[in-house]
Design a protein around this motif. Structure first.
Motif, short mmCIF file in Angstrom:
data_model
loop_
_atom_site.label_atom_id
_atom_site.label_comp_id
_atom_site.label_asym_id
_atom_site.label_seq_id
_atom_site.Cartn_x
_atom_site.Cartn_y
_atom_site.Cartn_z
N PRO A 285 0.83 -1.21 0.00
CA PRO A 285 0.00 0.00 0.00
C PRO A 285 0.87 1.26 0.00
O PRO A 285 1.95 1.25 0.59
N ALA A 286 0.37 2.30 -0.68
CA ALA A 286 1.14 3.53 -0.79
C ALA A 286 1.42 4.12 0.59
O ALA A 286 0.61 3.95 1.51
N LEU A 287 2.55 4.78 0.69
CA LEU A 287 3.01 5.31 1.99
C LEU A 287 1.94 6.14 2.71
O LEU A 287 1.73 6.01 3.90
N PHE A 288 1.30 7.01 1.95
CA PHE A 288 0.30 7.90 2.54
C PHE A 288 -0.99 7.76 1.75
O PHE A 288 -1.28 8.56 0.88
N CYS A 289 -1.76 6.73 2.03
CA CYS A 289 -2.94 6.52 1.19
C CYS A 289 -4.06 5.81 1.93
O CYS A 289 -3.81 4.87 2.71
N GLU A 290 -5.26 6.26 1.66
CA GLU A 290 -6.45 5.64 2.24
C GLU A 290 -7.39 5.13 1.15
O GLU A 290 -8.58 4.99 1.38
N CYS A 291 -6.86 4.89 -0.06
CA CYS A 291 -7.72 4.42 -1.14
C CYS A 291 -8.11 2.96 -0.88
O CYS A 291 -7.47 2.26 -0.09
N GLU A 292 -9.14 2.51 -1.58
CA GLU A 292 -9.68 1.16 -1.35
C GLU A 292 -8.65 0.08 -1.65
O GLU A 292 -8.52 -0.90 -0.92
N GLN A 293 -7.90 0.25 -2.76
CA GLN A 293 -6.93 -0.79 -3.14
C GLN A 293 -5.83 -0.90 -2.08
O GLN A 293 -5.39 -2.00 -1.75
N CYS A 294 -5.39 0.25 -1.56
CA CYS A 294 -4.33 0.21 -0.55
C CYS A 294 -4.84 -0.41 0.75
O CYS A 294 -4.14 -1.18 1.40
N LYS A 295 -6.10 -0.07 1.09
CA LYS A 295 -6.69 -0.67 2.31
C LYS A 295 -6.77 -2.19 2.17
O LYS A 295 -6.45 -2.92 3.09
N SER B 270 1.31 0.39 -9.54
CA SER B 270 0.92 1.55 -8.73
C SER B 270 -0.53 1.37 -8.28
O SER B 270 -1.34 0.78 -9.02
N HIS B 271 -0.85 1.92 -7.12
CA HIS B 271 -2.25 1.87 -6.65
C HIS B 271 -3.17 2.68 -7.56
O HIS B 271 -4.39 2.55 -7.47
N ASN B 272 -2.60 3.52 -8.44
CA ASN B 272 -3.41 4.29 -9.39
C ASN B 272 -3.92 3.43 -10.54
O ASN B 272 -4.78 3.85 -11.30
ZN ZN Z 1 -3.79 3.93 -2.49
#
Ligand code: ZN
Ligand code: ZN
Ligand code: ZN
Length: 282
Positions: free
Chosen positions: A15-25, A251-253
């Protein structure tokens, strides 16, 4: 040839260092192959490709003794591939090296000097020549094959957002691999060079930053663009049904970048999906 992926994510990690997106969660909750550190790989436990800040943890997790590595090739100067601040840790007191420790030679385009300039200036006195802790920077030219640790290595221009990014062909004992990170669909000149060289790849690793998502900007790829590269390589005879095609550098994008979803999507294009620690022998 044995190829090992140490890190398989783009700059922010998954998960990305600073991220609260669904994929990272989801990646955080699922763990395992969904956790991706920044990009690095090693050939035959000898030839290192790229140096992100995660190199430290890669050496611990995968048992790689960096003091015994003498050749490092850098694709480009983005920090997920080149974190030169780390090399200051080879200087006196920060690193204690035996007299028989090999020097570390870092190969790449002239962009190597970008991030290193500050380091060289700051630690100049600590990088004398002819002692074990020396780090040598060696500029290599596109389309010109050089030899390092017994590997024939050919840098080719990548289609990416830095000044002089490279993708690499790496060959030894009649085996060849193509390391295509980071890049968009290759330039026509690159395809022409590959065709004219008559090289045949056992392994092709391609930038799949955007996962299974179609997108407009240039400099990276997704599965559909990976498929274009694959088809062209097969068409020109540089790859065949035995060639292992891997999509990597996520990438989470991107879309469907969780390991299981991505594997299902990639299989339709004849690709396997990288994960941190994945080893391929060909
Ligand atoms: Zn993310
Ligand atoms: Zn990258
Ligand atoms: Zn990049």
């Amino acid at each position: 040839m044995k190829f090992k992926y140490l890190g398989t994510a783009a700059a922010e990690g998954i998960p990305a260092l600073f991220c609260e997106c669904e994929q990272c969660k989801k990646a955080r909750a699922l763990g395992g192959k969904n956790i991706r550190s920044r990009t690095q790989a090693i050939v035959d436990n000898t030839l290192l490709i790229d140096w992100p800040a995660d190199a430290f943890m890669h050496s611990i997790i995968h048992g790689i003794d960096f003091t015994r590595i003498s050749s490092l090739i850098i694709t480009h100067s983005h920090e997920d591939h080149y974190y030169p601040q780390d090399f200051g840790n080879r200087r006196k007191w920060f690193g204690r090296l035996e007299d028989d420790c090999p020097q570390l030679t870092i190969y790449g385009s002239e962009d190597l000097y970008d991030g290193f300039a500050l380091n060289v200036e700051k630690y100049q006195r600590n990088f004398p020549r002819d002692i074990p802790n020396t780090v040598n920077l060696k500029t290599v030219q596109p389309y010109k094959t050089f030899t390092a640790d017994g590997y024939d290595i050919t840098p080719l221009p990548a289609y990416h957002g830095t000044e002089h990014p490279y993708i690499y062909i790496i060959e030894k004992d009649g085996k060849a691999l193509l390391y295509g990170h980071d890049t968009d669909i290759f330039f026509d000149e690159v395809f022409d060079f590959i065709k004219e060289s008559g090289k045949k790849f056992g392994l092709v690793s391609l930038d799949c930053t955007m996962g299974d998502k179609d997108f407009k900007y240039h400099g990276h790829m997704s599965l559909s663009r990976n498929a274009v590269v694959k088809d062209r390589l097969i068409e020109m005879g540089a790859a065949d049904c035995k060639t292992i095609f891997v999509c990597n550098h996520f990438s989470h994008n991107g879309e469907r970048i969780l390991y299981d979803e991505m594997s299902e999507a990639a299989a339709k294009y004849g690709f396997i999906v990288s994960y941190d620690g994945m080893e391929i022998e060909f």
